[in-house]
Design an enzyme around this catalytic site. Sequence first.
Site, PDB file in Angstrom:
ATOM      1  N   HIS A 234       0.857  -1.185   0.000  1.00  0.00           N
ATOM      2  CA  HIS A 234       0.000   0.000   0.000  1.00  0.00           C
ATOM      3  C   HIS A 234       0.895   1.238   0.000  1.00  0.00           C
ATOM      4  O   HIS A 234       1.673   1.449   0.934  1.00  0.00           O
ATOM      5  CB  HIS A 234      -0.903   0.000   1.233  1.00  0.00           C
ATOM      6  CG  HIS A 234      -1.707   1.259   1.349  1.00  0.00           C
ATOM      7  ND1 HIS A 234      -2.830   1.486   0.584  1.00  0.00           N
ATOM      8  CD2 HIS A 234      -1.542   2.365   2.103  1.00  0.00           C
ATOM      9  CE1 HIS A 234      -3.328   2.671   0.885  1.00  0.00           C
ATOM     10  NE2 HIS A 234      -2.560   3.223   1.800  1.00  0.00           N
ATOM     11  N   ASP A 236       0.735   5.297  -0.168  1.00  0.00           N
ATOM     12  CA  ASP A 236      -0.067   6.521  -0.161  1.00  0.00           C
ATOM     13  C   ASP A 236       0.445   7.435  -1.265  1.00  0.00           C
ATOM     14  O   ASP A 236       1.586   7.896  -1.231  1.00  0.00           O
ATOM     15  CB  ASP A 236       0.040   7.217   1.189  1.00  0.00           C
ATOM     16  CG  ASP A 236      -0.763   6.505   2.259  1.00  0.00           C
ATOM     17  OD1 ASP A 236      -1.992   6.458   2.132  1.00  0.00           O
ATOM     18  OD2 ASP A 236      -0.166   5.995   3.214  1.00  0.00           O
ATOM     19  N   ASP A 347      -7.234   1.433   3.363  1.00  0.00           N
ATOM     20  CA  ASP A 347      -6.760   2.578   4.151  1.00  0.00           C
ATOM     21  C   ASP A 347      -7.616   3.815   3.936  1.00  0.00           C
ATOM     22  O   ASP A 347      -7.169   4.933   4.154  1.00  0.00           O
ATOM     23  CB  ASP A 347      -5.302   2.883   3.769  1.00  0.00           C
ATOM     24  CG  ASP A 347      -4.628   3.780   4.795  1.00  0.00           C
ATOM     25  OD1 ASP A 347      -4.942   3.672   5.989  1.00  0.00           O
ATOM     26  OD2 ASP A 347      -3.779   4.594   4.398  1.00  0.00           O
TER      27      ASP A 347
END
Length: 476
Positions: A234, A236, A347
């Site tokens: 993951h 961002d 998320d």
Amino acid sequence: VYRRRFSLPAFRYKPLSSPLENPPVGTDVDDSAWEIIQPKSYWGTWKTDFVLRTTFQVPGDLRGDNPISLYLPLGESGDFSHPETLAYVDGEPYAAADRHHHEIELPKRWLDGKTYTLALHGWTGLGGWESFDPDTKLYMRECAVVQIDPPTREFISAARVALDVAAQLKDDDPVKGRLYNALDAAFKVLDTRDPLGTPLFYDSVPAALAALRVGIEAAGEPMDVDIIGVGHAHIDVAWLWTLGQTMRKTGRTFSTQLRLMEQFPDYTFSQSQPQLYQYAEQNYPDLFEQIKARVREGRWEPMGGTWVEPDCNAIGAESLARQFMLGRGYFRKHFGDADTPVLWLPDTFGYSWALPQLIKQAGMSYFITHKMSWNQYNQMPYQFLWWQGLDGTRVLTHFLTTPTGSEYLPHSTTYNGLASAAEIFGTWRNFRQKETHNELITAYGYGDGGGGPTREMLENIQALAHHPGAPRVRTG
């Protein structure tokens, strides 16, 4: 694990103005005037883009059947996977070295005794993020070419997982005592007496490993529970770093996972967010072609559907619809019909009531998240459920159950698991519908700042595949 090692020459160091500056990584670069960073010394400043350069060669007496790797312990930033670098060998981007990935296994084409240029293009990191101290620097340990001893690595992995599994079992569980007996028997075979570097220790490892495997196999049966380990990274896209830094993170993270796929033939990797793929396509075309090849093999899974993982409360309806149109369109253009039918938002805070309808209209079927667990008191009563949207559309939904052990959020779960025995057991313990289902997923890999799964995580997955007393684990 490192049976032999040859130290690399000291690095030469140059700060760069931004992540978008063209990095001097080729063989024709004159770095003679750059600052020299000696082993066991401090270097760099926080939030700094840089290049480190040196050379390496693999001596003839080191070459053989055992793997040869670069060992690159560049420092500890105290946050995410920083410091992080993309390693170039003679100008070719190959793999990443970061806080969680210190080892780069070398292919046979670089084991010929010739001298190669090693350039590391990277970022020092945030300096601990919340505990930021501008005067702290990174500590350069001794980097080296190392020869791996596979039996020792296998023994360490098997012993680590057996000990971790035993720690999760109750004292009256007979499997626990049998695992301790297996470990005890194996370590009695292991010869650790000689401190002078003779072959005695390495000569004893295969017998110790065999004894450990026999003891583990005889300890009992695994639980009738299947955990699917989803390796992912993951990243961002916009959070604590600039978009330029995110672009570089794609090269670092994706190259690491491509190299792990070469070392672990059963490993499959899942990656969301077409925006990240586009960054890789634009900045690392060779890596992007390697990704496309793995997608065709079915080992690299484009997932998520949306262009990025959006906050579904802060954006409007048109933006939310275009997330699906642009995201799925990009995946189809480059990978065909290989993307998953899962909206993957692990998320994201906030979920529009229109999402079930949009998911189905985008040709997808499922939804996975977990952020509802980030609540100190209120907990969702189910983790498998039908989510019904405002128009009546229903989507099969799953909330991840892998625990984090947060002090302030005692029920919180994670999408950045370590594939440890404690997390695997916790994934099952947290699940509230055991009477209806015995197959779950755990998402593992260093995320947020990128990096993805590590060798140790994949070793854990392998060791837990059919381990007595534990859920059965497989990659998928």
